[in-house]
Design a protein around this motif. Structure first.
Motif, mmCIF file in Angstrom:
data_model
loop_
_atom_site.group_PDB
_atom_site.id
_atom_site.type_symbol
_atom_site.label_atom_id
_atom_site.label_comp_id
_atom_site.label_asym_id
_atom_site.label_seq_id
_atom_site.Cartn_x
_atom_site.Cartn_y
_atom_site.Cartn_z
ATOM 1 N N SER A 72 1.214 0.665 -10.149
ATOM 2 C CA SER A 72 0.167 1.671 -10.267
ATOM 3 C C SER A 72 0.264 2.752 -9.200
ATOM 4 N N GLY A 73 1.297 2.674 -8.366
ATOM 5 C CA GLY A 73 1.452 3.600 -7.253
ATOM 6 C C GLY A 73 1.247 2.868 -5.936
ATOM 7 N N VAL A 74 1.680 3.494 -4.853
ATOM 8 C CA VAL A 74 1.571 2.894 -3.524
ATOM 9 C C VAL A 74 0.986 3.926 -2.566
ATOM 10 N N ASP A 75 -0.003 3.509 -1.789
ATOM 11 C CA ASP A 75 -0.543 4.367 -0.739
ATOM 12 C C ASP A 75 0.481 4.411 0.393
ATOM 13 N N ILE A 76 1.288 5.462 0.421
ATOM 14 C CA ILE A 76 2.402 5.532 1.369
ATOM 15 C C ILE A 76 1.939 5.818 2.798
ATOM 16 N N ASN A 77 0.654 6.090 2.972
ATOM 17 C CA ASN A 77 0.120 6.312 4.315
ATOM 18 C C ASN A 77 -0.608 5.089 4.863
ATOM 19 N N GLN A 78 -0.580 3.997 4.133
ATOM 20 C CA GLN A 78 -1.215 2.767 4.613
ATOM 21 C C GLN A 78 -0.561 2.346 5.930
ATOM 22 N N GLU A 79 -1.359 2.009 6.933
ATOM 23 C CA GLU A 79 -0.854 1.781 8.285
ATOM 24 C C GLU A 79 0.224 0.705 8.375
ATOM 25 N N ASP A 80 0.172 -0.291 7.490
ATOM 26 C CA ASP A 80 1.112 -1.403 7.555
ATOM 27 C C ASP A 80 2.286 -1.233 6.595
ATOM 28 N N LEU A 81 2.335 -0.052 5.939
ATOM 29 C CA LEU A 81 3.416 0.214 4.986
ATOM 30 C C LEU A 81 4.177 1.513 5.264
ATOM 31 N N LYS A 82 3.529 2.468 5.929
ATOM 32 C CA LYS A 82 4.114 3.813 6.008
ATOM 33 C C LYS A 82 5.498 3.842 6.661
ATOM 34 N N SER A 83 5.777 2.878 7.532
ATOM 35 C CA SER A 83 7.085 2.868 8.193
ATOM 36 C C SER A 83 8.181 2.263 7.316
ATOM 37 N N VAL A 84 7.815 1.682 6.182
ATOM 38 C CA VAL A 84 8.831 1.046 5.325
ATOM 39 C C VAL A 84 8.951 1.727 3.954
ATOM 40 N N ILE A 85 8.366 2.896 3.815
ATOM 41 C CA ILE A 85 8.450 3.621 2.546
ATOM 42 C C ILE A 85 9.796 4.337 2.442
ATOM 43 N N TRP A 86 10.425 4.196 1.280
ATOM 44 C CA TRP A 86 11.723 4.832 1.022
ATOM 45 C C TRP A 86 11.621 6.342 1.077
ATOM 46 N N THR A 87 12.606 6.970 1.678
ATOM 47 C CA THR A 87 12.714 8.427 1.691
ATOM 48 C C THR A 87 14.042 8.839 1.083
ATOM 49 N N GLY A 285 -1.593 -8.792 6.854
ATOM 50 C CA GLY A 285 -0.800 -9.986 6.613
ATOM 51 C C GLY A 285 0.646 -9.754 7.022
ATOM 52 N N ASP A 286 1.521 -10.650 6.614
ATOM 53 C CA ASP A 286 2.944 -10.521 6.907
ATOM 54 C C ASP A 286 3.722 -10.377 5.609
ATOM 55 N N GLY A 287 4.668 -9.448 5.581
ATOM 56 C CA GLY A 287 5.541 -9.316 4.423
ATOM 57 C C GLY A 287 6.607 -10.392 4.427
ATOM 58 N N VAL A 288 7.225 -10.610 3.282
ATOM 59 C CA VAL A 288 8.287 -11.614 3.184
ATOM 60 C C VAL A 288 9.583 -11.083 3.776
ATOM 61 N N VAL A 418 -2.157 -17.202 -5.782
ATOM 62 C CA VAL A 418 -3.617 -17.308 -5.664
ATOM 63 C C VAL A 418 -4.029 -16.976 -4.233
ATOM 64 N N LYS A 419 -5.036 -16.116 -4.095
ATOM 65 C CA LYS A 419 -5.541 -15.702 -2.782
ATOM 66 C C LYS A 419 -4.404 -15.267 -1.858
ATOM 67 N N ILE A 420 -3.756 -14.184 -2.242
ATOM 68 C CA ILE A 420 -2.677 -13.612 -1.444
ATOM 69 C C ILE A 420 -3.218 -12.399 -0.695
ATOM 70 N N TYR A 421 -3.057 -12.403 0.616
ATOM 71 C CA TYR A 421 -3.658 -11.394 1.492
ATOM 72 C C TYR A 421 -2.631 -10.305 1.802
ATOM 73 N N ALA A 422 -2.977 -9.068 1.454
ATOM 74 C CA ALA A 422 -2.010 -7.981 1.684
ATOM 75 C C ALA A 422 -2.720 -6.638 1.695
ATOM 76 N N THR A 423 -1.930 -5.609 1.896
ATOM 77 C CA THR A 423 -2.396 -4.236 2.032
ATOM 78 C C THR A 423 -3.067 -3.704 0.763
ATOM 79 N N VAL A 424 -4.094 -2.880 0.957
ATOM 80 C CA VAL A 424 -4.672 -2.065 -0.114
ATOM 81 C C VAL A 424 -4.902 -0.669 0.464
ATOM 82 N N PRO A 425 -5.191 0.330 -0.366
ATOM 83 C CA PRO A 425 -5.301 1.700 0.142
ATOM 84 C C PRO A 425 -6.333 1.875 1.263
ATOM 85 N N GLN A 426 -6.128 2.946 2.010
ATOM 86 C CA GLN A 426 -7.023 3.381 3.080
ATOM 87 C C GLN A 426 -7.093 2.373 4.225
#
Length: 519
Positions: A72-87, A285-288, A418-426
């Protein structure tokens, strides 16, 4: 395949151990990262990710791997994701040109095949809107639609009753987010208040402290079905401006890889986080996987995805360097399935692994298909698709998530869902559940293998994940009817993903290939 099977025997001792259930409830810290824990060490049916990092990967450096998230899209400015977004380094940002000549203008971080649209019909609704052509597909769509409309009208009655009761209580307490304790303590001075209190007590005690969020989700689901998914008068495709029945009509979409209202990209942002949110940074949370770039490809609306978008999204990911594609989507009808089959085979020809969610209908997808699939008329069309069922954190007969699809032929392996903790927007974090969450857990393990053992092919990575998994010797509950079957009969492998075992097997295989390249 003979080569891969050699390694099953060498790893057999790693996968067979005394399996016991976690006796006490999970702590908050355990719940937030249960999918990374180990069944033998922690008595929690996770993927042994922590064990892999501690015992196998410490001090090693892998090769960067691009993982496409078709969602559905990815919030590329999310604090825990922005450093791993493809450019896309071949593209000059915002110059209005297709610098790399890949057919997409300014696709710096991926592509959005939905443009500014978001809400959509279900595929069955779209089939009915085209009219009765006398086909079996139309008849099945009509039957399913009729049943779905009946169910959703009943749900609307329930949610409207709950919303009215909730408002009555909130007005009395002059507080929208009242607690269960406040609800219990409030006096019932009038009949309507007594009735509202009774209704909300019953609901909140079933849902726990998150009952306000659960009620909102319930309301959104019901009214999205009525207003968009099942609404034959609604045209969600109009803002896109293409012909979704013409695969050659490719000039559409834009380079904004999240939805217009960023919160509508919650699902894709959560999926991306499961794979790649930064490990051990003290937030979320922690990514795999620890050395990946997430390529957002927006193609999944609030409703059923179009076959055309999925086919083109897969091709986009392949052509722009993805080695793993995660697909946390699916539907019951696929009018242009061949376009997707062709895209899957194209990915196979380019050595790209597709990891796909098995679906959340608690059904046997050997007999009731969930699209997309690599199974056509009982035959596998390609060997690069890994289909993932969802695990519960509760070990025992309920270890397969209640909602998860299953299938001895069409579900390959199980992963936590079930009950997986991870990033969401903002810059927020949330627990979500579904095979949508199980798929990126498995995709993260696939990415790890491709990071550290880049000489292995997509087909080998698939077989490693399946064959190195942990077998469970117990009977489990599956299906809407809650029937009991051996866990070994719920998937092709009869196993749950185990990152530690997978990396051990990958190392053995990688070393053997280096010494004997003909294997």
């Amino acid at each position: 395949m003979k080569f891969i099977k050699i390694f099953v025997l060498s790893l057999f001792s790693l996968t067979m151990f005394a399996q016991t259930a976690k006796k006490s409830p999970l702590t908050d810290s355990e719940l937030k990262r249960w999918s990374h824990l180990d069944l033998e060490k922690d008595s929690i049916p996770g993927m042994s990710v922590d064990k892999a990092y501690t015992e196998l990967l410490k001090g090693k450096k892998g090769t960067k791997v691009i993982v496409a998230v078709v969602d559905s899209g990815v919030d590329i400015n999310q604090e825990d994701l922005k450093s791993v977004i493809w450019t896309n380094k071949k593209e000059i940002p915002n110059n209005g040109k297709d610098d790399d000549k890949n057919g997409f203008v300014d696709d710096v971080h991926g592509w959005n095949f939905l443009g500014n649209s978001n809400n959509e019909n279900l595929e069955m609704t779209r089939i009915l809107k085209k009219g009765d052509d006398g086909s079996e597909t139309y008849k099945r769509a009509l039957a399913d639609y009729t049943e779905k409309m009946k169910d959703i009208q009943e749900s609307k009655e329930n949610v409207d009753l709950l919303l009215k009761a909730d408002k009555t209580v909130a007005d009395f307490l002059k507080k929208e987010n009242y607690t269960i304790s406040e609800l219990k303590d409030m006096p019932s001075v009038k009949f309507d208040l007594y009735d509202a209190k009774r209704i909300m007590l019953s609901y909140s005690e079933k849902k726990g402290d998150s009952f306000h969020d659960d009620l909102k989700s319930f309301k959104d689901y019901v009214y999205d079905q009525i207003d968009y998914n099942l609404n034959k008068d609604f045209n969600g495709r109009k803002p896109v401006g293409d012909n979704p029945d013409d695969i050659k009509d490719k000039k559409y979409g834009n380079n904004v890889v999240y939805s217009k209202d960023r919160k509508d990209s919650l699902h894709g942002t959560h999926v991306a986080g499961i794979i790649a949110q930064i490990r051990n940074n003290g937030i979320g949370g922690d990514g795999v996987a620890d050395n990946v770039e997430i390529m957002p490809v927006r193609a999944v609306p609030n409703g059923d995805e179009y076959d055309k978008d999925i086919a083109l999204a897969i091709r986009y990911a392949v052509d722009n360097g993805a080695k793993v594609i995660n697909g946390s989507f699916g539907k019951d009808f696929s009018p242009h399935a061949q376009w997707v089959y062709d895209a899957i085979k194209y990915a196979a020809s380019k050595d790209v692994l597709i990891v796909h969610a098995a679906g959340n209908d608690a059904k046997d997808i050997d007999t009731e298909p969930n699209f997309p699939t690599d199974d056509v008329d009982g035959k596998e069309i390609a060997d690069n698709v890994l289909t993932i069922g969802a695990l519960n954190y509760e070990y025992g007969e309920k270890v397969i998530a209640k909602f998860s699809n299953y299938g001895k032929r069409n579900v390959d392996v199980y992963a936590p869902g079930v009950k997986i903790y991870a990033t969401v927007p903002q810059n927020k974090y949330k627990y979500l559940q579904g095979t949508s969450m199980a798929s990126p857990n498995a995709a993260g393990v696939a990415a790890l293998i491709r990071e550290y053992y880049p000489n292995l092919k997509a087909t080998q990575v698939k077989q490693i994940i399946m064959q190195s998994g942990t077998p469970l010797n117990l009977d489990v509950l599956v299906d809407e009817k809650r029937i009991k079957i051996p866990f070994s009969e719920a998937s092709v492998s009869g196993k749950i993903v185990n990152a530690y075992n997978a990396l051990k097997m990958a190392e053995e295989m990688s070393n053997s290939i280096k010494t004997n390249p003909k294997l």
